[in-house]
Design a protein around this motif. Structure first.
Motif, mmCIF file in Angstrom:
data_model
loop_
_atom_site.group_PDB
_atom_site.id
_atom_site.type_symbol
_atom_site.label_atom_id
_atom_site.label_comp_id
_atom_site.label_asym_id
_atom_site.label_seq_id
_atom_site.Cartn_x
_atom_site.Cartn_y
_atom_site.Cartn_z
ATOM 1 N N THR A 216 26.631 -46.194 -94.259
ATOM 2 C CA THR A 216 27.101 -46.813 -92.933
ATOM 3 C C THR A 216 26.055 -46.293 -91.799
ATOM 4 O O THR A 216 25.719 -45.114 -91.735
ATOM 5 N N PHE A 274 30.217 -55.081 -90.423
ATOM 6 C CA PHE A 274 31.120 -54.160 -89.980
ATOM 7 C C PHE A 274 32.262 -54.028 -90.863
ATOM 8 O O PHE A 274 32.819 -54.954 -91.357
ATOM 9 N N GLY A 296 31.960 -38.982 -84.300
ATOM 10 C CA GLY A 296 33.442 -39.706 -84.710
ATOM 11 C C GLY A 296 33.264 -39.682 -86.068
ATOM 12 O O GLY A 296 34.265 -39.385 -86.998
ATOM 13 N N GLU A 320 21.481 -34.609 -80.476
ATOM 14 C CA GLU A 320 22.971 -34.314 -80.731
ATOM 15 C C GLU A 320 23.371 -34.507 -82.084
ATOM 16 O O GLU A 320 23.975 -33.697 -82.956
HETATM 17 C C1 UD1 Z 1 23.768 -44.052 -80.790
HETATM 18 C C2 UD1 Z 1 24.649 -43.177 -80.116
HETATM 19 O O1 UD1 Z 1 24.789 -43.049 -78.862
HETATM 20 N N1 UD1 Z 1 25.719 -42.634 -80.967
HETATM 21 C C3 UD1 Z 1 26.717 -41.646 -80.099
HETATM 22 C C4 UD1 Z 1 27.977 -42.320 -80.044
HETATM 23 O O2 UD1 Z 1 28.211 -42.560 -81.696
HETATM 24 P P1 UD1 Z 1 28.946 -43.815 -82.250
HETATM 25 O O3 UD1 Z 1 30.192 -44.338 -81.256
HETATM 26 O O4 UD1 Z 1 27.809 -44.980 -82.414
HETATM 27 O O5 UD1 Z 1 29.335 -43.161 -83.618
HETATM 28 P P2 UD1 Z 1 30.482 -42.197 -83.937
HETATM 29 O O6 UD1 Z 1 29.994 -41.805 -85.275
HETATM 30 O O7 UD1 Z 1 30.850 -41.321 -82.895
HETATM 31 O O8 UD1 Z 1 31.843 -43.304 -84.059
HETATM 32 C C5 UD1 Z 1 31.767 -44.332 -84.737
HETATM 33 C C6 UD1 Z 1 32.922 -45.005 -85.294
HETATM 34 O O9 UD1 Z 1 32.808 -46.269 -85.601
HETATM 35 C C7 UD1 Z 1 33.476 -46.383 -87.068
HETATM 36 N N2 UD1 Z 1 32.954 -47.468 -87.569
HETATM 37 C C8 UD1 Z 1 31.623 -47.408 -88.040
HETATM 38 C C9 UD1 Z 1 30.960 -48.595 -88.638
HETATM 39 C C10 UD1 Z 1 32.170 -49.695 -89.040
HETATM 40 O O10 UD1 Z 1 31.570 -50.468 -89.818
HETATM 41 N N3 UD1 Z 1 33.475 -49.491 -88.777
HETATM 42 C C11 UD1 Z 1 33.761 -48.449 -88.229
HETATM 43 O O11 UD1 Z 1 35.120 -48.497 -87.896
HETATM 44 C C12 UD1 Z 1 33.343 -44.967 -87.650
HETATM 45 O O12 UD1 Z 1 34.533 -44.570 -88.713
HETATM 46 C C13 UD1 Z 1 33.692 -43.972 -86.308
HETATM 47 O O13 UD1 Z 1 34.900 -43.893 -85.942
HETATM 48 O O14 UD1 Z 1 29.060 -41.449 -79.628
HETATM 49 C C14 UD1 Z 1 29.132 -40.319 -80.482
HETATM 50 C C15 UD1 Z 1 30.295 -39.466 -79.776
HETATM 51 O O15 UD1 Z 1 30.309 -39.230 -78.736
HETATM 52 C C16 UD1 Z 1 27.948 -39.506 -80.543
HETATM 53 O O16 UD1 Z 1 27.916 -38.421 -81.275
HETATM 54 C C17 UD1 Z 1 26.770 -40.257 -80.933
HETATM 55 O O17 UD1 Z 1 25.414 -39.824 -81.016
#
Ligand code: UD1
Length: 390
Positions: A216, A274, A296, A320
């Motif tokens: 992912t 996604f 996250g 970070e």
């Molecule tokens: C590019 C950027 O600025 N990234 C920041 C962003 O991360 P960003 O929001 O991109 O990523 P995170 O890992 O924090 O969260 C992603 C979330 O989306 C979910 N998910 C992902 C893919 C998918 O197909 N389906 C789905 O549900 C994941 O399970 C997770 O819950 O905010 C985070 C928390 O402030 C920071 O640590 C990251 O550095």
């Protein structure tokens, strides 16, 4: 005599832009709602976000009342010429407008407490809470403070952080109001079933005697991770089943390439832009996760206890993601690929985890030791205490 009605608890929540800010806020809202319901009290909630952020879609789907304010994206730069770029100047001019709008929203709604989870929309709303003398709780997901939360450090009554290691980065003014809660993980993420993933995603060609790898790149997908995987895909599919979340925009191109896979390998490969509601079941099925190290995702992988190979986004604010990944690597809770990442390095990191179930299990246990599955409950404790103390 009828019992006096307890008035609903009033919450304004603000934060968004990405999943990293949106999902912890959503989880806090739902957890607060269940806690209040158990005590016979209702929740009146208003989410203040941006029309273009993920929060607009999520609140619509969850039927959470939603309001927007004008926001200006605050771009970091050490170059004063860039800071004074037309886009920046235009956006900065929107900040006072946003604060004025937020102030009238907060004054009218009169929340018992305001929760801000970061993203630039949180700034005007957090400042408005301070102006209207409503208690403000800020939650930071990452190890190092985001820009928006840094700006709110003085205004916050409590500053909730996701890990002890963040305390050292807090501005002096916020340190004595800090509390370590962890980063809330959506409860359903913790209760998935592997067999349901097979059903929901149609993984009929998967060979359950082999490990399953979930790749992912975060909600938008990662071109870097997609490129690395393309180079080792046949090798990977020889050893494992693979679910590859590539980002909606990258899907057509990758689908064309996947069509060239030999039929015996193609059956063990699922490509998707996604992953929505199937995410909990998919995580339950996955033996190894290859991922970015956003806060996250890290919270989910550690709360569940998953072996992972992390490829941090190098340009994330203050590096970070590299920091998150290194922290877990040092604890034996993940393999982190820092610096220049090649497909060969990725292959070397994944290979021992695929070959040795004992090794995977050991890493998963170390990951679980870092997890905080009760983070949402702790954050709700802080919200209720702040509201009551006011
Ligand atoms: C590019 C950027 O600025 N990234 C920041 C962003 O991360 P960003 O929001 O991109 O990523 P995170 O890992 O924090 O969260 C992603 C979330 O989306 C979910 N998910 C992902 C893919 C998918 O197909 N389906 C789905 O549900 C994941 O399970 C997770 O819950 O905010 C985070 C928390 O402030 C920071 O640590 C990251 O550095």
């Amino acid at each position: 005599m009828t019992k006096p009605q307890i008035p609903p608890f009033r919450l304004i929540v603000t934060g968004g832009g990405t999943g990293g800010h949106t999902y912890p806020a959503l989880t806090a809202v739902r957890t607060l709602q269940s806690r209040l319901m158990a005590a016979g009290r209702a929740l009146d909630v208003l989410w203040v976000g941006t029309a273009t952020g993920l929060e607009a879609r999520i609140t619509a789907a969850e039927q959470i009342p939603f309001a927007t304010v004008a926001t200006g994206k605050i771009r970091r730069s050490s170059n004063p010429l860039k800071l004074a770029s037309p886009a920046n100047l235009k956006d900065m001019a929107r900040v006072p407008l946003g604060v004025a709008q937020a102030r009238s929203i907060v004054a009218e709604f009169r929340p018992d407490v305001v929760l801000a989870t970061g993203g630039y929309v949180a700034v005007p709303v957090g400042l408005a809470a301070k102006m209207c003398r409503r208690p403000l709780v800020v939650h930071e997901q990452t190890v190092r403070l985001g820009l928006a939360n840094r700006g709110l450090a003085r205004a916050a009554g409590r500053f909730a952080v996701s890990s002890e290691s963040t305390l050292q980065y807090l501005p002096e003014a916020a340190r004595d109001r800090a509390v370590v809660t962890g980063n809330p993980v959506r409860p359903e993420v913790l209760t998935g079933h592997a067999d349901k993933a097979v059903q929901a995603l149609g993984l009929w060609g998967f060979d359950r005697s082999r490990p399953t790898v979930y790749i992912t790149g975060g909600a938008q997908g990662s071109a870097q991770i997609n490129g690395l995987i393309s180079e080792i895909l046949p090798w990977l599919l020889d050893r494992a089943n693979v679910v590859h979340q590539c980002g909606p925009a990258n899907e057509p191109e990758l689908r064309r390439r996947a069509a060239e896979l030999p039929a015996d390998l193609a059956g063990r490969y699922l490509l998707t832009g996604f992953v929505g509601g199937e995410l909990p079941d998919l995580l339950a099925l996955a033996d190894v996760v290859v991922s970015r190290s956003g806060a996250g995702t890290i919270a989910e992988l550690t709360a569940l206890g998953k072996a992972s190979v992390l490829v941090p986004l190098a340009s994330s604010a203050g590096n970070e993601q590299a920091h998150n990944a290194q922290h877990l690597h040092e604890a034996g809770a993940a393999a982190a690929l820092l610096g220049e990442v090649t497909s060969q390095r990725l292959q070397q990191a994944v290979a021992p985890l695929l070959a040795d179930p004992g090794r995977r299990e050991h890493m998963a246990q170390q990951a679980r030791a870092q997890g905080r599955p009760d983070a949402a409950e702790r954050l709700v404790d802080v919200l209720l205490a702040e509201a009551q103390g006011h």
